[in-house]
Design an enzyme around this catalytic site. Structure first.
Site, PDB file in Angstrom:
ATOM      1  N   ARG A  17     -14.667  -0.448   3.800  1.00 40.20           N
ATOM      2  CA  ARG A  17     -13.956   0.527   4.733  1.00 40.20           C
ATOM      3  C   ARG A  17     -13.387   1.717   4.273  1.00 40.20           C
ATOM      4  O   ARG A  17     -12.890   2.476   5.196  1.00 40.20           O
ATOM      5  CB  ARG A  17     -13.009  -0.333   5.669  1.00 40.20           C
ATOM      6  CG  ARG A  17     -13.960  -1.135   6.467  1.00 40.20           C
ATOM      7  CD  ARG A  17     -13.032  -2.427   7.159  1.00 40.20           C
ATOM      8  NE  ARG A  17     -12.633  -3.280   6.425  1.00 40.20           N
ATOM      9  CZ  ARG A  17     -11.529  -4.131   6.598  1.00 40.20           C
ATOM     10  NH1 ARG A  17     -10.934  -4.020   7.773  1.00 40.20           N
ATOM     11  NH2 ARG A  17     -11.261  -5.275   5.653  1.00 40.20           N
ATOM     12  N   ASP A 104      -5.037  -4.297  -4.222  1.00 43.45           N
ATOM     13  CA  ASP A 104      -4.910  -3.091  -2.854  1.00 43.45           C
ATOM     14  C   ASP A 104      -3.577  -3.640  -2.008  1.00 43.45           C
ATOM     15  O   ASP A 104      -3.523  -3.176  -0.891  1.00 43.45           O
ATOM     16  CB  ASP A 104      -5.994  -3.488  -1.951  1.00 43.45           C
ATOM     17  CG  ASP A 104      -6.410  -4.896  -1.718  1.00 43.45           C
ATOM     18  OD1 ASP A 104      -5.645  -5.665  -1.998  1.00 43.45           O
ATOM     19  OD2 ASP A 104      -7.371  -5.029  -0.677  1.00 43.45           O
ATOM     20  N   ASN A 168       0.332 -15.538   5.758  1.00 41.42           N
ATOM     21  CA  ASN A 168       0.102 -15.505   4.489  1.00 41.42           C
ATOM     22  C   ASN A 168      -0.089 -14.259   3.876  1.00 41.42           C
ATOM     23  O   ASN A 168      -0.768 -13.442   4.318  1.00 41.42           O
ATOM     24  CB  ASN A 168      -1.147 -16.344   4.078  1.00 41.42           C
ATOM     25  CG  ASN A 168      -1.394 -16.483   2.695  1.00 41.42           C
ATOM     26  OD1 ASN A 168      -0.572 -16.291   1.671  1.00 41.42           O
ATOM     27  ND2 ASN A 168      -2.825 -16.421   2.331  1.00 41.42           N
ATOM     28  N   LYS A 350       0.719  32.372 -19.751  1.00 42.37           N
ATOM     29  CA  LYS A 350       0.156  31.054 -20.414  1.00 42.37           C
ATOM     30  C   LYS A 350       0.423  31.103 -21.707  1.00 42.37           C
ATOM     31  O   LYS A 350       0.214  32.148 -22.548  1.00 42.37           O
ATOM     32  CB  LYS A 350      -1.447  31.366 -20.013  1.00 42.37           C
ATOM     33  CG  LYS A 350      -2.119  29.995 -20.639  1.00 42.37           C
ATOM     34  CD  LYS A 350      -3.609  30.504 -20.910  1.00 42.37           C
ATOM     35  CE  LYS A 350      -3.653  30.913 -22.492  1.00 42.37           C
ATOM     36  NZ  LYS A 350      -4.734  31.210 -23.225  1.00 42.37           N
ATOM     37  N   ALA A 379       5.467  46.669 -14.703  1.00 40.70           N
ATOM     38  CA  ALA A 379       4.825  46.035 -13.841  1.00 40.70           C
ATOM     39  C   ALA A 379       3.251  46.246 -14.109  1.00 40.70           C
ATOM     40  O   ALA A 379       3.241  47.465 -14.875  1.00 40.70           O
ATOM     41  CB  ALA A 379       5.127  46.868 -12.552  1.00 40.70           C
TER      42      ALA A 379
HETATM   43  C1  UD1 Z   1      -6.753 -13.513   2.430  1.00 40.54           C
HETATM   44  C2  UD1 Z   1      -6.113 -14.691   2.601  1.00 40.54           C
HETATM   45  C3  UD1 Z   1      -5.079 -14.762   4.026  1.00 40.54           C
HETATM   46  C4  UD1 Z   1      -4.214 -13.685   3.666  1.00 40.54           C
HETATM   47  C5  UD1 Z   1      -4.797 -12.141   3.762  1.00 40.54           C
HETATM   48  C6  UD1 Z   1      -3.817 -11.158   3.295  1.00 40.54           C
HETATM   49  C7  UD1 Z   1      -7.782 -16.024   1.793  1.00 40.54           C
HETATM   50  C8  UD1 Z   1      -8.697 -17.026   1.872  1.00 40.54           C
HETATM   51  N1  UD1 Z   1      -7.126 -15.624   2.686  1.00 40.54           N
HETATM   52  O1  UD1 Z   1      -7.423 -13.185   3.555  1.00 40.54           O
HETATM   53  O2  UD1 Z   1      -4.543 -15.997   4.039  1.00 40.54           O
HETATM   54  O3  UD1 Z   1      -3.374 -13.518   5.000  1.00 40.54           O
HETATM   55  O4  UD1 Z   1      -5.542 -12.378   2.380  1.00 40.54           O
HETATM   56  O5  UD1 Z   1      -4.192 -10.074   3.187  1.00 40.54           O
HETATM   57  O6  UD1 Z   1      -7.189 -15.929   0.571  1.00 40.54           O
HETATM   58  N2  UD1 Z   1     -10.952 -10.646  -3.579  1.00 40.54           N
HETATM   59  C9  UD1 Z   1     -11.720 -10.784  -4.723  1.00 40.54           C
HETATM   60  N3  UD1 Z   1     -12.771 -11.557  -4.824  1.00 40.54           N
HETATM   61  C10 UD1 Z   1     -13.344 -12.388  -3.661  1.00 40.54           C
HETATM   62  C11 UD1 Z   1     -12.825 -12.288  -2.507  1.00 40.54           C
HETATM   63  C12 UD1 Z   1     -11.554 -11.618  -2.206  1.00 40.54           C
HETATM   64  O7  UD1 Z   1     -11.268 -10.252  -5.647  1.00 40.54           O
HETATM   65  O8  UD1 Z   1     -14.252 -13.204  -3.917  1.00 40.54           O
HETATM   66  C13 UD1 Z   1      -9.877  -9.951  -3.177  1.00 40.54           C
HETATM   67  C14 UD1 Z   1     -10.053  -8.865  -2.527  1.00 40.54           C
HETATM   68  O9  UD1 Z   1     -10.665  -7.510  -3.140  1.00 40.54           O
HETATM   69  C15 UD1 Z   1      -8.772  -8.548  -1.967  1.00 40.54           C
HETATM   70  C16 UD1 Z   1      -8.212  -9.981  -1.768  1.00 40.54           C
HETATM   71  O10 UD1 Z   1      -8.742 -10.682  -2.982  1.00 40.54           O
HETATM   72  O11 UD1 Z   1      -8.126  -7.565  -2.285  1.00 40.54           O
HETATM   73  C17 UD1 Z   1      -8.055 -10.697  -0.532  1.00 40.54           C
HETATM   74  O12 UD1 Z   1      -9.396 -10.846   0.065  1.00 40.54           O
HETATM   75  P1  UD1 Z   1      -9.815 -10.639   1.417  1.00 40.54           P
HETATM   76  O13 UD1 Z   1     -11.290 -10.784   1.540  1.00 40.54           O
HETATM   77  O14 UD1 Z   1      -9.228  -9.358   1.787  1.00 40.54           O
HETATM   78  O15 UD1 Z   1      -8.885 -11.776   2.219  1.00 40.54           O
HETATM   79  P2  UD1 Z   1      -8.640 -11.978   3.461  1.00 40.54           P
HETATM   80  O16 UD1 Z   1      -9.577 -12.228   4.441  1.00 40.54           O
HETATM   81  O17 UD1 Z   1      -7.912 -10.417   4.085  1.00 40.54           O
END
Ligand code: UD1
Ligand code: CA
Length: 456
Positions: A17, A104, A168, A350, A379
């Protein structure tokens, strides 16, 4: 505690996104990649090891942050947050506490993470927050006595669970040995077909391990970035915090909403910064320095009492005390100005050293030059430092006076106290204390008449 801490930062997500060629975690907040903010927070905790789980755009992420003291762990396929943490576990010894952070979610503070580490000692520490609009987040499910039972993801939640406003943040901490055991037991039997890190909460509860929660100091600390609208919102929040800290430390910001700090600013007493000033890198402003509106400063040191008027660009320079710069001046890298130097409008300077009290007030280019004390550069003077292949230096002695619209063709040396007549093109060294002129003699053509327009 801290010496046995391993931090795992999840940074493998694609960030679709963002609609960007740049991996999401490299997008900057306050001039610094989001992931670097998180790494610095982890370093602030004195973590023994920091593991960054990368995936999409991994090479770019690794090379952008190559100087960071972290272990890189690849997650080739993004199978969920639980799977992501698992990738780092083989390198973490059983006796460590593991803390999970997100590349992030850049504004997390060391103070909040310290509290999280502290409660993790009791079993499992979880960072949660309350949101009036909790959509999209995992919900914290508690029993009648308030004890945490589990986290349920929005997509797997019942109607009643979706009304829960405690969410969470994703950040948690617990012992490595048990986390390893719980992660090994995860399945992906859920709405998203992912291995959820959040499922370890229910495992902990089953084993009778205490789950404690703590909250961030401010909600922005736990806000993640999924698109550029959220990125801009976090940027504002970050800038507001930095501005407040500067003002509380005694800096006047005429409008904190129109000031951007993308680096570090060290400021003395009674520094005044007008609107639309951008500061990058490391900048130091001495007591009483005044920066006018619309200025850009990167990696500069400015000594006491200097005034930088509006619309100036200063990069990699050292400015002495009580100087006057601008308006509309450009001070380029490797420039040193001593005390009480004046650099006026439309002057570019510079890789030059200008000694005390010298003035370059209007429309000049001074490059690769050494200018003595008390020099006046008129000048429109230009140092011709480039012959098309190489750069050459111009040396101007103390108290010299360079007449307006002169060109000093380098390499050339102007003696101390020398005067150069206006409009001269100087190609050879000029003696000290003498007037040197290098221009056509003025003549008057007697009886000359102006051309007149021919009639058709
Ligand atoms: C996750 C949490 C959720 C919480 C939310 C907060 C889980 C299952 N859910 O959901 O409870 O409220 O974060 O933002 O953990 N990432 C990886 N590898 C993967 C998957 C994700 O590195 O295989 C990283 C993503 O880049 C991201 C973070 O983990 O930075 C969270 O992943 P994302 O898929 O956004 O989780 P949510 O569905 O938002
Ligand atoms: Ca998310």
């Amino acid at each position: 505690m801290s010496s046995d801490l391993s931090v795992v930062i999840l940074a493998a997500g694609q960030g679709t996104r963002m609609r960007s060629a740049l991996p999401k975690v490299l997008h900057a907040v306050g001039g610094k990649p989001m992931l670097q903010h998180v790494i610095e927070a982890a370093r602030g905790l004195s973590a023994r090891e920091i593991h960054v789980v990368y995936g999409h755009g991994g090479e770019m992420v690794r090379s952008a942050l190559a100087s960071q003291p972290v272990q890189w762990v690849e997650q080739a396929e993004q199978l969920g947050t639980g799977h992501a943490v698992s990738q780092a576990m083989p390198a973490i010894p059983d006796h460590h506490t593991v803390m999970v952070l997100y590349g992030d979610v850049p504004l997390i503070t060391v103070e909040t993470l310290r509290r999280l580490a502290e409660i993790a000692k009791q079993g499992l520490g979880l960072l949660t927050t309350h949101l009036p609009e909790p959509q999209g987040y995992g919900r914290i499910v508690r029993d009648d006595t308030g004890r945490v039972l589990s986290i349920v993801e929005e997509k797997d939640a019942t109607e009643a669970q979706r009304r829960i406003q405690e969410v969470n943040t994703g950040m948690l901490a617990t012992g490595a040995a048990r986390l390893r055991r719980w992660l090994d037991s995860l399945d992906n039997d859920n709405a998203q077909g992912e291995y959820y890190l959040t499922d370890v909460i229910a495992r902990a509860v089953q084993e009778g391990v205490t789950v404690e929660t703590t909250h961030p100091g401010a909600v922005a600390e736990v806000m993640g970035v999924n698109n550029r609208v959220q990125l801009a919102a976090l940027e504002r929040d970050y800038q507001r915090r930095r501005s407040e800290a500067l003002m509380l430390a005694g800096v006047t910001l005429l409008d904190p909403e129109r000031f951007d700090l993308r680096g570090e600013l060290e400021a003395g007493q009674d520094v005044v910064i007008d609107v639309n000033v951008v500061i990058e890198g490391r900048v130091s402003l001495g007591d009483g320095v005044h920066v006018g509106p619309n200025c850009y400063l990167r990696d500069v040191t400015v000594a006491r009492g200097t005034r930088i008027n509006s619309h100036c660009v200063l990069e990699q320079a050292e400015i002495g005390a009580e100087c006057r710069i601008g308006p509309f001046a450009r001070v380029r890298p490797e420039t040193q100005l001593a005390d009480r130097v004046h650099i006026g409008n439309f002057v570019e300077i510079k890789k030059s050293q200008v000694a005390e009290g010298s003035k370059v007030n209007h429309l000049s280019y001074v490059g690769d030059s050494t200018v003595g004390r008390g020099v006046n550069i008129g000048a429109g003077v230009i140092t011709c430092n480039y012959d098309g292949a190489n750069k050459h230096r111009t040396v101007i002695g103390d108290d010299a006076f360079i007449g307006s619209d002169s060109q000093l063709v380098a390499p050339v040396e102007i003696g101390a106290g020398a005067t150069i007549g206006a409009g001269s093109t100087i190609t050879r060294d000029t003696p000290a204390g003498e007037l040197t002129l290098a221009r056509a003699k003025q003549k008057t053509v007697q009886g000359w008449s102006r051309p007149v327009k021919k009639r058709e």
